[in-house]
Design a protein around this motif. Structure first.
Motif, PDB file in Angstrom:
ATOM      1  N   HIS A  49       0.800  -1.221   0.000  1.00 24.43           N
ATOM      2  CA  HIS A  49       0.000   0.000   0.000  1.00 24.43           C
ATOM      3  C   HIS A  49       0.834   1.273   0.000  1.00 24.43           C
ATOM      4  CE1 HIS A  49      -2.812  -3.066   1.595  1.00 24.43           C
ATOM      5  NE2 HIS A  49      -3.721  -2.362   0.948  1.00 24.43           N
ATOM      6  N   VAL A  51       1.952   4.621   5.441  1.00 25.76           N
ATOM      7  CA  VAL A  51       0.518   4.439   5.200  1.00 25.76           C
ATOM      8  C   VAL A  51      -0.274   4.642   6.488  1.00 25.76           C
ATOM      9  CG1 VAL A  51      -1.250   2.833   4.398  1.00 25.76           C
ATOM     10  CG2 VAL A  51       1.019   2.848   3.324  1.00 25.76           C
ATOM     11  N   SER A  68      -0.890   7.013  -2.429  1.00 27.91           N
ATOM     12  CA  SER A  68      -1.809   5.896  -2.689  1.00 27.91           C
ATOM     13  C   SER A  68      -3.039   6.096  -1.830  1.00 27.91           C
ATOM     14  CB  SER A  68      -1.159   4.537  -2.385  1.00 27.91           C
ATOM     15  OG  SER A  68      -1.106   4.296  -0.997  1.00 27.91           O
ATOM     16  N   PHE A  89      -6.402   3.473  -0.816  1.00 32.09           N
ATOM     17  CA  PHE A  89      -7.105   2.203  -0.995  1.00 32.09           C
ATOM     18  C   PHE A  89      -8.305   2.141  -0.052  1.00 32.09           C
ATOM     19  CE2 PHE A  89      -2.782   1.355  -2.302  1.00 32.09           C
ATOM     20  CZ  PHE A  89      -2.898   0.472  -3.380  1.00 32.09           C
ATOM     21  N   GLU A 107     -11.013  -0.027   2.202  1.00 34.51           N
ATOM     22  CA  GLU A 107     -10.807  -1.153   3.108  1.00 34.51           C
ATOM     23  C   GLU A 107     -12.155  -1.763   3.465  1.00 34.51           C
ATOM     24  OE1 GLU A 107      -8.353  -3.653   5.532  1.00 34.51           O
ATOM     25  OE2 GLU A 107      -7.872  -2.156   3.989  1.00 34.51           O
ATOM     26  N   GLY A 159      -4.189   2.739  -6.090  1.00 36.47           N
ATOM     27  CA  GLY A 159      -5.332   2.497  -5.224  1.00 36.47           C
ATOM     28  C   GLY A 159      -6.657   2.800  -5.881  1.00 36.47           C
TER      29      GLY A 159
END
Length: 438
Positions: free
Chosen positions: A335, A339, A367, A369, A371, A421
């Motif tokens: 990731h 992060v 990035s 992302f 979850e 991401g």
């Protein structure tokens, strides 16, 4: 649920548990116990706000990585919002000291009274003194006398006083001279204490009696079992609910000693044995812990934030498998480098890799992302409050990033063109659609 790691780290049941908490309740208890669900101060953040926060979380982990901000600064922002970072410098570097450095979870800031509870750990380093004296006769006493005469003093200043220079740096590791080793040993055993950190984040040392508040330095020390019980009490308050393994990890205590302390706290009525759905082993609820019906929180959590630094607990409560990228070879990072999990309500809904580009005045998103716990292999749905809508996640994340940029003194927020991401495209659209932070 993810119980394997919790079984491995815990101990056998200490008392029967008649009360069962859902995973959602346990999450909300944990968030509230860490002081993350309260409103940020409406005005200027003061030393009183910081003192209450330190009493709540018990410790702030220290790490020198400064890609975003120093590790101990970020949890305060997550809980109190925009604040002047010099507040922590004053708390650690001016009398009366509100925090001092100690080996706690790892290297950490702790309140002075907690520092004294860790005296038994410092005493364990005494057995090194014979080896020092044999190898460098008189060195420890000499360094101690120099600190007494010249303190506060950094290792570099100590070398200058002695007329010593460091040798060439031949590898990435520590490049310590015997004098530096002696200074660190005196810190290990508590004869000297970190007086403050320099602008380069270098430790400056002074005698313990000149740093610790007089009433703390003069107070009788508890014996080891009683001190450990008080450390577990602090850990329980900071967790809200946790297993023996969770409570032991907070101050890196032995499981057997923690088990004894938990038993005593249960008998005292300070802890209540409970079950948490899916954990498969007993847990212990701080009787003063709140059990909110919902939590209203939006926070980016540093990799060393007390809510997430115990990775087994993080996986059990939130279904997030998390490893910090800074210790991982680039090709193995999933990731990014630095992060931060993003907490919204009671859920960890995203993770973002951030960098403070101070030269350009930009907070860079490298990035982003989403979850979802049910996507983690082997984990069922964790239950609890409703999962936020994806659009709401990005909107709230954008707002939090703008607030962080402003706190860091960065004029703008940008999503890197090559950012990875599944949230990147929508996040970039929202960032471009908002005014820059001021």
């Amino acid at each position: 649920m993810t119980t394997t790691a919790l079984r491995r780290r815990g101990a056998s049941p200490l008392a029967p548990s008649s009360r069962t908490l859902t995973t959602g309740q346990a999450r909300r208890i944990a968030v509230a116990a860490q002081g993350l669900d309260g409103p940020a101060p409406s005005g200027r953040v003061t030393m009183a706000h910081l003192a209450r926060l330190l009493d709540r979380v018990g410790l702030l982990q220290i790490d020198s990585v400064n890609v975003l901000a120093r590790a101990h600064l970020l949890p305060v922002f997550s809980r109190l919002g925009t604040y002047d970072v010099s507040l922590l410098d004053r708390a650690a570097g001016r009398a009366p000291r509100r925090i001092v450095e100690s080996w706690a979870h790892v290297a950490s800031y702790v309140p002075p009274r907690t520092y004294q509870l860790l005296h038994w750990r410092r005493e364990a380093y005494r057995d090194k003194e014979k080896r020092y004296e044999q190898q460098y006769p008189g060195l420890l006493a000499g360094v101690r006398d120099l600190v007494a005469e010249h303190g506060p003093v950094t290792a570099g200043e100590l070398h200058a006083i002695l007329g010593h220079e460091r040798g060439p740096k031949e590898h990435w590791g520590w490049n310590w001279t015997p004098a530096k080793h002696a200074l660190e040993h005196l810190w290990d055993v508590g004869e000297v204490v970190v007086s403050h950190r320099t602008s380069q984040f270098e430790r400056s040392y002074d005698l313990a009696e000149r740093v610790l508040p007089p009433e703390v330095h003069a107070a009788p020390l508890l014996d080891k079992p009683d001190a450990i019980r008080e450390l577990v009490r602090i850990a329980a308050r900071a967790h809200g609910v946790g297993t023996v393994g969770c409570l032991a990890d907070y101050f890196r205590l032995r499981i057997d000693a923690t088990t004894t302390a938990v038993r005593e706290l249960v008998e005292e009525g300070a802890l209540e044995p409970v079950q948490v759905s899916g954990w498969g082993r007993p847990a212990y609820l701080d009787v003063t812990a709140r059990v909110p019906r919902r939590t209203r929180v939006r926070a980016l959590l540093a990799p060393f934030d007390p809510l997430v630094f115990e990775r087994d607990r993080l996986l059990a409560l939130w279904g997030m498998h998390y490893r910090i990228g800074i210790y991982t070879p680039p090709e193995q990072r999933t990731h990014g480098y630095y992060v931060l999990p993003f907490l919204l309500g009671e859920h960890l809904v995203a993770r973002v890799d951030l960098k403070a580009d101070r030269r350009s005045g930009v907070l860079r998103v490298r990035s982003a992302f989403s979850e979802r716990p049910e996507e983690v292999a082997g984990l069922p749905r964790t239950g609890g409050g409703a999962w936020p809508d994806r659009h709401d996640v990005v909107t709230e994340l954008t707002a939090e990033l703008h607030e962080m940029a402003a706190w860091l003194g960065l004029e703008d927020l940008a999503v890197d063109p090559d950012a990875a991401g599944d949230l990147v495209a929508e996040l970039a659209r929202q960032v471009l659609g908002r005014p820059t932070a001021t």
